[in-house]
Design a protein around this motif. Structure first.
Motif, PDB file in Angstrom:
ATOM      1  N   ARG A 217       0.848  -1.209   0.000  1.00 50.05           N
ATOM      2  CA  ARG A 217       0.000   0.000   0.000  1.00 50.05           C
ATOM      3  C   ARG A 217       0.880   1.255   0.000  1.00 50.05           C
ATOM      4  O   ARG A 217       0.585   2.240  -0.653  1.00 50.05           O
TER       5      ARG A 217
ATOM      6  N   ARG B  11      -9.446   7.355  10.144  1.00 53.13           N
ATOM      7  CA  ARG B  11     -10.454   6.915   9.164  1.00 53.13           C
ATOM      8  C   ARG B  11     -11.691   7.806   9.236  1.00 53.13           C
ATOM      9  O   ARG B  11     -12.254   8.188   8.205  1.00 53.13           O
TER      10      ARG B  11
ATOM     11  N   PHE C  84      -7.105   8.682   6.661  1.00 53.19           N
ATOM     12  CA  PHE C  84      -6.582   7.330   6.372  1.00 53.19           C
ATOM     13  C   PHE C  84      -7.575   6.549   5.515  1.00 53.19           C
ATOM     14  O   PHE C  84      -8.791   6.753   5.602  1.00 53.19           O
ATOM     15  N   GLU C  85      -7.032   5.617   4.724  1.00 54.57           N
ATOM     16  CA  GLU C  85      -7.881   4.748   3.888  1.00 54.57           C
ATOM     17  C   GLU C  85      -8.726   3.843   4.793  1.00 54.57           C
ATOM     18  O   GLU C  85      -8.357   3.572   5.937  1.00 54.57           O
ATOM     19  N   ARG C  86      -9.851   3.387   4.249  1.00 53.58           N
ATOM     20  CA  ARG C  86     -10.775   2.588   5.054  1.00 53.58           C
ATOM     21  C   ARG C  86     -10.946   1.155   4.530  1.00 53.58           C
ATOM     22  O   ARG C  86     -11.723   0.392   5.074  1.00 53.58           O
ATOM     23  N   LYS C  87     -10.223   0.816   3.437  1.00 58.96           N
ATOM     24  CA  LYS C  87     -10.479  -0.473   2.805  1.00 58.96           C
ATOM     25  C   LYS C  87      -9.874  -1.658   3.568  1.00 58.96           C
ATOM     26  O   LYS C  87     -10.475  -2.720   3.667  1.00 58.96           O
ATOM     27  N   THR C  88      -8.679  -1.447   4.124  1.00 53.57           N
ATOM     28  CA  THR C  88      -7.992  -2.544   4.809  1.00 53.57           C
ATOM     29  C   THR C  88      -8.678  -2.866   6.128  1.00 53.57           C
ATOM     30  O   THR C  88      -9.157  -1.964   6.820  1.00 53.57           O
TER      31      THR C  88
ATOM     32  N   SER D 129       1.244   4.158   3.482  1.00 56.25           N
ATOM     33  CA  SER D 129       0.346   2.999   3.398  1.00 56.25           C
ATOM     34  C   SER D 129      -1.057   3.348   3.885  1.00 56.25           C
ATOM     35  O   SER D 129      -2.029   2.690   3.525  1.00 56.25           O
TER      36      SER D 129
ATOM     37  N   PRO E 191      -5.433   7.730   1.975  1.00 56.50           N
ATOM     38  CA  PRO E 191      -6.693   7.273   1.372  1.00 56.50           C
ATOM     39  C   PRO E 191      -6.560   7.184  -0.161  1.00 56.50           C
ATOM     40  O   PRO E 191      -5.669   7.749  -0.740  1.00 56.50           O
TER      41      PRO E 191
END
Lengths: 211, 211
Positions: A207, B156, B161-165, B208, B211
């Motif tokens: 990532r 998140r 921050f990304e929310r997919k993981t 990493s 988002p």
């Protein structure tokens, strides 16, 4: 025990090791040392034990290695060299750098676990080399960084990885994230979740590398 | 030494520690143990030494702690508790989760280095607790994961921050990347580049999390 200076040149690339590296005797000593360490453990083996097993005098062994630790370092270098050799093969044979990263973490975790479960005495020597920071670690770390760098450069060229971060900073950071899987003390403490965690960290790193 | 069962209840949250946790005597024993370990080292101190220093009988100390290691664990828990306390303070006082991540790595590296340089004997006890996987580590790891989780959830929610993981996968992976800075053996071997490397790994983790 510290040996005195002898007639052989000190090889610059292998501190603590003496004499022409290609010398058959050197290989013979290393093979015998590996066997002995595997059987009796590194700590309990003396240079005199090794000499007796090979049928050489301790003084003759000291012509090739300045100390027992220098023999241990060469044995560890062979063992860790197999590991980096496997990583190099992965990088050569895997077209996708993303896939290479995944396989590298998995390979480190599995080869470390295999050593622990199937060759415990050798695992213990490798652990000692990490605990006491033996000379063999410099080459290992250098190899590992080189392998990471190669994958990163290829991934950047193919547009699979981002190009903004300094290459050297990214390499060093990635090497740190591998510690849990290549440092024998950490690996030993993490055996229950090793593969799962290696995948999780590889995913995190991927990532971070996404363009 | 293993103590026999006594009249006190075993406290469920502190295995190896006996008696009412709030008991003043317990605090007194821990303070004296901390002093003693700092001065003479953990290995060289016996429960009898501690008892003599405080003016209690060894049997009385065993009413509170089942073994010397249980005392060592409680002393380490205090020491590592200060570290996680500092991290909690960072998370509370820092508005940006991105900034929290940066500060957490830096704080781990600096507090670890400080312990090594300024309180070596205590560093040695903490190292023993990591090497021998003492009971105090479970709470420490639990705290650390909790702190990471809190920052991630906040990041998140704020869209930083990304929310997919999977949250738990991300937390565990991030904790692994912190090992170089909180594991005393790794930290000790990495003192030369500690702050720089902590920044590099924090940056990797932040990439990493983007988002």
């Amino acid at each position: 025990m510290v040996a005195t200076v002898n007639e052989f040149d000190q090889t610059a690339t292998n501190p603590g090791q003496r004499g022409p590296a290609e010398h058959q005797r050197r290989e013979q000593i290393l093979r015998a040392a590996g066997e002995h360490f595997r059987h009796y453990g590194y700590r309990k083996t003396t240079v005199a034990d090794l000499a007796k097993a090979i049928g050489l005098s301790p003084a003759y062994i000291y012509k090739f290695f300045v100390s027992k630790q220098a023999i241990g370092e060469a044995v560890c270098a062979l063992c860790l060299g197999e590991r980096t050799g496997a990583l190099r093969k992965i990088v050569e044979e895997t077209a996708s750098p993303v896939e290479s990263i995944r396989k590298i973490y998995k390979s480190l975790a599995l080869s470390g676990a295999r050593l622990f479960f199937e060759d415990r005495k050798m695992h213990d020597i490798v652990t000692a080399s990490f605990e006491e920071r033996w000379g063999n670690l410099e080459a290992y770390n250098h190899d590992l960084i080189g392998i990471i760098r190669r994958v990163l450069i290829r991934g950047r060229e193919l547009g699979e990885f981002e190009r903004k971060t300094s290459l050297e900073e990214a390499c060093r950071a990635i090497q740190h994230t591998m510690q849990s899987f290549f440092h024998p003390i950490l690996l030993e403490q993490n055996l229950d979740h090793l593969e799962e965690d290696a995948t999780a960290v590889a995913n995190l790193v991927l990532r971070s590398l996404a363009p």
